[in-house]
Scaffold this motif. Sequence first.
Motif, mmCIF file in Angstrom:
data_model
loop_
_atom_site.group_PDB
_atom_site.id
_atom_site.type_symbol
_atom_site.label_atom_id
_atom_site.label_comp_id
_atom_site.label_asym_id
_atom_site.label_seq_id
_atom_site.Cartn_x
_atom_site.Cartn_y
_atom_site.Cartn_z
ATOM 1 N N GLY A 137 0.778 -1.229 0.000
ATOM 2 C CA GLY A 137 0.000 0.000 0.000
ATOM 3 C C GLY A 137 0.807 1.275 0.000
ATOM 4 O O GLY A 137 0.249 2.365 -0.005
ATOM 5 N N ASN A 138 2.124 1.169 0.003
ATOM 6 C CA ASN A 138 2.983 2.358 0.005
ATOM 7 C C ASN A 138 3.637 2.535 -1.357
ATOM 8 O O ASN A 138 4.273 1.626 -1.868
ATOM 9 N N GLU A 139 3.486 3.726 -1.920
ATOM 10 C CA GLU A 139 4.057 4.018 -3.234
ATOM 11 C C GLU A 139 5.578 4.048 -3.103
ATOM 12 O O GLU A 139 6.111 4.695 -2.202
ATOM 13 N N ILE A 140 6.276 3.334 -3.992
ATOM 14 C CA ILE A 140 7.734 3.190 -3.833
ATOM 15 C C ILE A 140 8.480 4.510 -3.974
ATOM 16 O O ILE A 140 9.576 4.649 -3.450
ATOM 17 N N ARG A 141 7.911 5.502 -4.654
ATOM 18 C CA ARG A 141 8.602 6.797 -4.758
ATOM 19 C C ARG A 141 8.694 7.480 -3.397
ATOM 20 O O ARG A 141 9.531 8.335 -3.176
ATOM 21 N N ARG A 142 7.809 7.102 -2.468
ATOM 22 C CA ARG A 142 7.851 7.656 -1.104
ATOM 23 C C ARG A 142 8.722 6.804 -0.192
ATOM 24 O O ARG A 142 8.914 7.141 0.963
ATOM 25 N N LEU A 143 9.198 5.688 -0.712
ATOM 26 C CA LEU A 143 10.067 4.797 0.051
ATOM 27 C C LEU A 143 11.469 4.911 -0.528
ATOM 28 O O LEU A 143 11.999 6.002 -0.622
ATOM 29 N N GLN A 144 12.061 3.805 -0.964
ATOM 30 C CA GLN A 144 13.409 3.845 -1.546
ATOM 31 C C GLN A 144 13.391 3.590 -3.049
ATOM 32 O O GLN A 144 14.380 3.118 -3.614
ATOM 33 N N GLY A 145 12.264 3.863 -3.702
ATOM 34 C CA GLY A 145 12.177 3.660 -5.143
ATOM 35 C C GLY A 145 12.399 2.205 -5.506
ATOM 36 O O GLY A 145 11.904 1.301 -4.831
ATOM 37 N N LEU A 146 13.159 1.970 -6.566
ATOM 38 C CA LEU A 146 13.412 0.604 -7.027
ATOM 39 C C LEU A 146 14.227 -0.211 -6.019
ATOM 40 O O LEU A 146 14.268 -1.428 -6.094
ATOM 41 N N ALA A 147 14.875 0.471 -5.070
ATOM 42 C CA ALA A 147 15.651 -0.223 -4.043
ATOM 43 C C ALA A 147 14.788 -0.651 -2.848
ATOM 44 O O ALA A 147 15.281 -1.288 -1.928
ATOM 45 N N THR A 148 13.500 -0.307 -2.873
ATOM 46 C CA THR A 148 12.579 -0.712 -1.807
ATOM 47 C C THR A 148 12.559 -2.230 -1.705
ATOM 48 O O THR A 148 12.454 -2.923 -2.712
ATOM 49 N N GLU A 149 12.658 -2.740 -0.487
ATOM 50 C CA GLU A 149 12.658 -4.188 -0.299
ATOM 51 C C GLU A 149 11.246 -4.745 -0.280
ATOM 52 O O GLU A 149 10.320 -4.127 0.251
ATOM 53 N N VAL A 150 11.115 -5.931 -0.865
ATOM 54 C CA VAL A 150 9.858 -6.666 -0.873
ATOM 55 C C VAL A 150 10.163 -8.033 -0.267
ATOM 56 O O VAL A 150 11.077 -8.722 -0.707
ATOM 57 N N SER A 151 9.402 -8.406 0.744
ATOM 58 C CA SER A 151 9.632 -9.680 1.425
ATOM 59 C C SER A 151 8.780 -10.784 0.812
ATOM 60 O O SER A 151 7.724 -10.513 0.240
ATOM 61 N N PRO A 152 9.218 -12.024 0.931
ATOM 62 C CA PRO A 152 8.410 -13.147 0.456
ATOM 63 C C PRO A 152 7.003 -13.070 1.055
ATOM 64 O O PRO A 152 6.841 -12.754 2.228
ATOM 65 N N GLY A 153 5.997 -13.315 0.218
ATOM 66 C CA GLY A 153 4.611 -13.272 0.669
ATOM 67 C C GLY A 153 3.948 -11.913 0.485
ATOM 68 O O GLY A 153 2.733 -11.800 0.592
ATOM 69 N N GLN A 154 4.739 -10.890 0.203
ATOM 70 C CA GLN A 154 4.152 -9.565 0.022
ATOM 71 C C GLN A 154 3.645 -9.383 -1.409
ATOM 72 O O GLN A 154 4.007 -10.134 -2.311
ATOM 73 N N GLU A 155 2.820 -8.347 -1.582
ATOM 74 C CA GLU A 155 2.287 -8.021 -2.907
ATOM 75 C C GLU A 155 2.899 -6.733 -3.421
ATOM 76 O O GLU A 155 3.169 -5.814 -2.657
#
Length: 95
Positions: A67-85
């Motif tokens: 639910g968080n837009e990656i531009r407000r996080l770390q962009g393409l470097a934002t981590e995604v954990s197993p099981g997440q969408e």
Amino acid sequence: MTDITVLLPSVLQPLAGGQSILTAPADVAVTVAGVLDSVTGGYPALSRRLRDETGAVRRYVNIYVNGNEIRRLQGLATEVSPGQELLIIQSVAGG
């Protein structure tokens, strides 16, 4: 191993063989860039629609992790954990 689920809007589904959901296998957290590389490997047209020649996310494409837009996080470097969408939304222009 738990998959990371990538949800595509209907406008992008034809570029992914008509699929609305793509999955990236993961047993540890990976970056958004890594997920995109994994799921678009067989769909070059989808890859070009999501990222420009430099690899940056196109400005009319919004990508969300939990639910968080990656531009407000770390962009393409934002981590995604197993099981997440990872939700991809393409802005629709018009008037």
